[in-house]
Scaffold this motif. Structure first.
Motif, PDB file in Angstrom:
ATOM      1  N   MET A   1       0.838  -1.190   0.000  1.00 47.67           N
ATOM      2  CA  MET A   1       0.000   0.000   0.000  1.00 47.67           C
ATOM      3  C   MET A   1       0.873   1.240   0.000  1.00 47.67           C
ATOM      4  SD  MET A   1      -3.001   1.159   2.677  1.00 47.67           S
ATOM      5  CE  MET A   1      -4.146  -0.022   1.959  1.00 47.67           C
ATOM      6  N   LYS A   2       0.427   2.274  -0.721  1.00 45.02           N
ATOM      7  CA  LYS A   2       1.190   3.511  -0.797  1.00 45.02           C
ATOM      8  C   LYS A   2       1.339   4.138   0.583  1.00 45.02           C
ATOM      9  CE  LYS A   2       1.127   8.076  -2.984  1.00 45.02           C
ATOM     10  NZ  LYS A   2       0.351   9.011  -3.832  1.00 45.02           N
ATOM     11  N   GLU A   3       2.526   4.686   0.839  1.00 40.56           N
ATOM     12  CA  GLU A   3       2.740   5.331   2.124  1.00 40.56           C
ATOM     13  C   GLU A   3       1.782   6.502   2.309  1.00 40.56           C
ATOM     14  OE1 GLU A   3       6.105   8.751   1.350  1.00 40.56           O
ATOM     15  OE2 GLU A   3       6.771   6.772   2.019  1.00 40.56           O
ATOM     16  N   LYS A   4       1.448   6.784   3.551  1.00 39.22           N
ATOM     17  CA  LYS A   4       0.556   7.881   3.894  1.00 39.22           C
ATOM     18  C   LYS A   4       1.341   9.015   4.532  1.00 39.22           C
ATOM     19  CE  LYS A   4      -3.108   5.472   2.719  1.00 39.22           C
ATOM     20  NZ  LYS A   4      -3.931   5.812   1.527  1.00 39.22           N
ATOM     21  N   ARG A   5       0.813  10.200   4.395  1.00 43.79           N
ATOM     22  CA  ARG A   5       1.389  11.362   5.081  1.00 43.79           C
ATOM     23  C   ARG A   5       0.563  11.607   6.336  1.00 43.79           C
ATOM     24  NH1 ARG A   5       1.921  16.830   1.815  1.00 43.79           N
ATOM     25  NH2 ARG A   5       3.949  15.977   1.221  1.00 43.79           N
ATOM     26  N   ILE A   6       1.183  11.398   7.487  1.00 41.32           N
ATOM     27  CA  ILE A   6       0.496  11.492   8.773  1.00 41.32           C
ATOM     28  C   ILE A   6       1.036  12.687   9.541  1.00 41.32           C
ATOM     29  CG2 ILE A   6       0.030  10.333  10.964  1.00 41.32           C
ATOM     30  CD1 ILE A   6       0.479   7.661   9.508  1.00 41.32           C
ATOM     31  N   LEU A   7       0.127  13.518  10.050  1.00 43.14           N
ATOM     32  CA  LEU A   7       0.502  14.605  10.940  1.00 43.14           C
ATOM     33  C   LEU A   7       0.215  14.174  12.366  1.00 43.14           C
ATOM     34  CD1 LEU A   7       1.276  17.546  11.620  1.00 43.14           C
ATOM     35  CD2 LEU A   7      -1.157  18.124  11.342  1.00 43.14           C
ATOM     36  N   THR A   8       1.218  14.242  13.225  1.00 39.75           N
ATOM     37  CA  THR A   8       1.000  13.962  14.637  1.00 39.75           C
ATOM     38  C   THR A   8       1.262  15.225  15.443  1.00 39.75           C
ATOM     39  OG1 THR A   8       1.537  12.517  16.512  1.00 39.75           O
ATOM     40  CG2 THR A   8       3.335  13.017  14.974  1.00 39.75           C
ATOM     41  N   VAL A   9       0.321  15.542  16.314  1.00 36.74           N
ATOM     42  CA  VAL A   9       0.368  16.756  17.127  1.00 36.74           C
ATOM     43  C   VAL A   9       0.500  16.340  18.580  1.00 36.74           C
ATOM     44  CG1 VAL A   9      -0.770  18.938  17.688  1.00 36.74           C
ATOM     45  CG2 VAL A   9      -1.223  17.828  15.472  1.00 36.74           C
ATOM     46  N   GLN A  10       1.647  16.580  19.167  1.00 35.60           N
ATOM     47  CA  GLN A  10       1.881  16.293  20.583  1.00 35.60           C
ATOM     48  C   GLN A  10       3.192  16.938  21.003  1.00 35.60           C
ATOM     49  OE1 GLN A  10       2.429  11.944  21.242  1.00 35.60           O
ATOM     50  NE2 GLN A  10       2.026  11.762  19.073  1.00 35.60           N
ATOM     51  N   ASP A  11       3.527  16.807  22.276  1.00 38.81           N
ATOM     52  CA  ASP A  11       4.689  17.531  22.779  1.00 38.81           C
ATOM     53  C   ASP A  11       5.999  16.847  22.419  1.00 38.81           C
ATOM     54  OD1 ASP A  11       6.022  16.151  25.469  1.00 38.81           O
ATOM     55  OD2 ASP A  11       3.969  15.515  25.086  1.00 38.81           O
ATOM     56  N   ILE A  12       7.062  17.606  22.553  1.00 37.08           N
ATOM     57  CA  ILE A  12       8.414  17.055  22.555  1.00 37.08           C
ATOM     58  C   ILE A  12       8.909  17.051  23.999  1.00 37.08           C
ATOM     59  CG2 ILE A  12      10.804  17.333  21.818  1.00 37.08           C
ATOM     60  CD1 ILE A  12       9.824  18.814  19.369  1.00 37.08           C
ATOM     61  N   SER A  13       9.036  15.871  24.579  1.00 42.15           N
ATOM     62  CA  SER A  13       9.702  15.735  25.869  1.00 42.15           C
ATOM     63  C   SER A  13      11.149  15.354  25.576  1.00 42.15           C
ATOM     64  CB  SER A  13       9.030  14.657  26.729  1.00 42.15           C
ATOM     65  OG  SER A  13       7.777  15.104  27.199  1.00 42.15           O
ATOM     66  N   CYS A  14      12.057  16.260  25.892  1.00 43.98           N
ATOM     67  CA  CYS A  14      13.445  16.059  25.485  1.00 43.98           C
ATOM     68  C   CYS A  14      14.013  14.759  26.043  1.00 43.98           C
ATOM     69  CB  CYS A  14      14.291  17.235  25.947  1.00 43.98           C
ATOM     70  SG  CYS A  14      13.809  18.818  25.226  1.00 43.98           S
ATOM     71  N   VAL A  15      13.621  14.392  27.256  1.00 39.16           N
ATOM     72  CA  VAL A  15      14.014  13.133  27.870  1.00 39.16           C
ATOM     73  C   VAL A  15      12.747  12.435  28.343  1.00 39.16           C
ATOM     74  CG1 VAL A  15      15.274  12.051  29.775  1.00 39.16           C
ATOM     75  CG2 VAL A  15      16.255  14.032  28.607  1.00 39.16           C
ATOM     76  N   GLY A  16      12.642  11.142  28.085  1.00 37.72           N
ATOM     77  CA  GLY A  16      11.508  10.427  28.629  1.00 37.72           C
ATOM     78  C   GLY A  16      10.829   9.421  27.738  1.00 37.72           C
ATOM     79  N   HIS A  32       5.483   5.240   6.845  1.00 37.62           N
ATOM     80  CA  HIS A  32       4.727   6.440   6.515  1.00 37.62           C
ATOM     81  C   HIS A  32       5.604   7.683   6.580  1.00 37.62           C
ATOM     82  CE1 HIS A  32       1.216   3.939   6.750  1.00 37.62           C
ATOM     83  NE2 HIS A  32       1.431   3.670   8.025  1.00 37.62           N
ATOM     84  N   GLU A  33       5.227   8.682   5.775  1.00 34.51           N
ATOM     85  CA  GLU A  33       5.827   9.999   5.912  1.00 34.51           C
ATOM     86  C   GLU A  33       5.225  10.638   7.161  1.00 34.51           C
ATOM     87  OE1 GLU A  33       5.922  14.402   3.793  1.00 34.51           O
ATOM     88  OE2 GLU A  33       5.128  12.693   2.671  1.00 34.51           O
ATOM     89  N   THR A  34       6.054  10.908   8.137  1.00 36.71           N
ATOM     90  CA  THR A  34       5.562  11.393   9.416  1.00 36.71           C
ATOM     91  C   THR A  34       5.908  12.868   9.577  1.00 36.71           C
ATOM     92  OG1 THR A  34       5.937   9.204  10.351  1.00 36.71           O
ATOM     93  CG2 THR A  34       5.528  10.993  11.895  1.00 36.71           C
ATOM     94  N   CYS A  35       4.879  13.692   9.716  1.00 32.10           N
ATOM     95  CA  CYS A  35       5.028  15.126   9.897  1.00 32.10           C
ATOM     96  C   CYS A  35       4.623  15.469  11.322  1.00 32.10           C
ATOM     97  CB  CYS A  35       4.151  15.884   8.905  1.00 32.10           C
ATOM     98  SG  CYS A  35       4.410  15.388   7.177  1.00 32.10           S
ATOM     99  N   VAL A  36       5.251  16.478  11.898  1.00 28.29           N
ATOM    100  CA  VAL A  36       5.034  16.758  13.314  1.00 28.29           C
ATOM    101  C   VAL A  36       4.624  18.207  13.527  1.00 28.29           C
ATOM    102  CG1 VAL A  36       6.698  14.988  13.982  1.00 28.29           C
ATOM    103  CG2 VAL A  36       7.451  17.366  13.810  1.00 28.29           C
ATOM    104  N   LEU A  37       3.787  18.397  14.528  1.00 27.22           N
ATOM    105  CA  LEU A  37       3.462  19.728  15.023  1.00 27.22           C
ATOM    106  C   LEU A  37       3.622  19.681  16.543  1.00 27.22           C
ATOM    107  CD1 LEU A  37       2.496  22.609  14.637  1.00 27.22           C
ATOM    108  CD2 LEU A  37       0.139  21.769  14.757  1.00 27.22           C
ATOM    109  N   PRO A  38       4.729  20.202  17.072  1.00 22.55           N
ATOM    110  CA  PRO A  38       4.942  20.152  18.523  1.00 22.55           C
ATOM    111  C   PRO A  38       3.939  21.040  19.255  1.00 22.55           C
ATOM    112  CG  PRO A  38       7.003  20.547  17.340  1.00 22.55           C
ATOM    113  CD  PRO A  38       5.895  20.758  16.366  1.00 22.55           C
TER     114      PRO A  38
END
Length: 282
Positions: A1-16, A32-38
């Motif tokens: 199946m063709k890869e999907k472009r996924i946006l994930t919205v969540q925090d960046i915890s530098c450690v953890g 998947h192509e993974t795009c982020v919104l911190p």
């Protein structure tokens, strides 16, 4: 199946080992192509005694506007830990303007566990999260989060009838099409996930590993999203994510100093095998 472009919205915890530091590698390993919104920048996740937190709400509309100018669209959005109640309106606007036709909207209402809200969250945040859940196709709450969203008092002990009542109240409260309720266990040595979809239920039970680990909800939600967007149906994705999460916990239990997360990185080859339908040794 063709890869999907996924946006994930969540925090960046530098450690953890949680949130974006979990979602990005797991979704990418699913192909998947993974795009982020911190949503926020934290020094560590909130289970540490001392942490800093930078709310990134004010940057969200500028990022969304730039995406709109570029014509960027996403095949799915998967939300996790949000930095403040104000962010919910921004996420709803992203859902309205930046998704492709037929995009999947997955909400992990990451705000509570073990009967308690996370630090810095309150009843007003729960109300805002409830409004975001109404825009979702699939919800991934734990029992505490489901109780808060549904307005049902939390219980540590329960039976199948109480869980059925909880999911009914949750569906009424947020109108979710599909709910995957995690951490549902009816026997001391077992836990599992309950899938509620199209008026029916499917329960997948698996061993309860004798240790609570931080970040397992993020591991689960990321693996579920990756498997679903790779072509698995909801029940199969829920089961696969449970198997992978258990494997990650087992990979961590012998290291008592590693209390703050799970060692998921070395288990990514197993995730790949699960996605291909191959048997594993777990």
């Amino acid at each position: 199946m063709k890869e999907k472009r996924i946006l994930t919205v969540q925090d960046i915890s530098c450690v953890g080992q949680c949130s974006l530091t979990v979602a990005l590698p797991i979704l990418s390993a699913c192909g998947h192509e993974t795009c982020v919104l911190p949503s926020a920048l934290l020094s560590t996740h909130t289970a540490f005694r001392h942490f800093t937190s930078l709310d990134l709400t004010d940057e969200m509309p500028r990022i969304r506007a730039a995406w709109e100018q570029e014509g960027i669209r996403f095949d799915a959005i998967y939300t996790g830990y949000l930095g403040s109640a104000r962010q919910v309106a921004q996420v709803r606007e992203i859902i309205r303007t930046c998704l492709s036709d037929g995009a999947v909207r997955i909400v992990d209402p990451a705000m509570a566990d073990f009967g308690r809200l996370y630090p810095a969250f309150d009843a007003a945040f729960v109300d805002e999260m409830r409004s975001l859940c109404r825009a979702a196709d699939i919800l991934l709450p734990n029992i505490t989060e489901a109780c808060l969203l549904a307005g049902v008092p939390y219980r540590e002990t329960y039976d199948r009838a109480w869980i059925a009542d909880l999911t009914g109240h949750l569906t009424d409260a947020v109108g979710a099409r599909t709910v995957v309720l995690t951490g549902v266990g009816y026997r001391p040595d077992k836990t599992g996930v309950l899938i509620v979809q199209d008026g029916g239920t499917d329960y997948y039970e698996h061993p309860r590993v004798g240790r609570n680990c931080h970040g397992t909800g993020d591991v689960y939600a990321s693996a579920f999203t990756g498997a679903l967007m790779g072509g698995k149906n909801v029940s199969d994705a829920a089961r696969l994510a449970a198997d992978f999460t258990v494997s990650c916990i087992r990979n961590t239990v012998d290291d008592p100093a590693h209390w703050y997360g799970v060692k998921f990185e070395g288990m990514l080859p197993e995730l790949y095998r699960l996605l291909r339908g191959e048997r594993t040794n777990s």
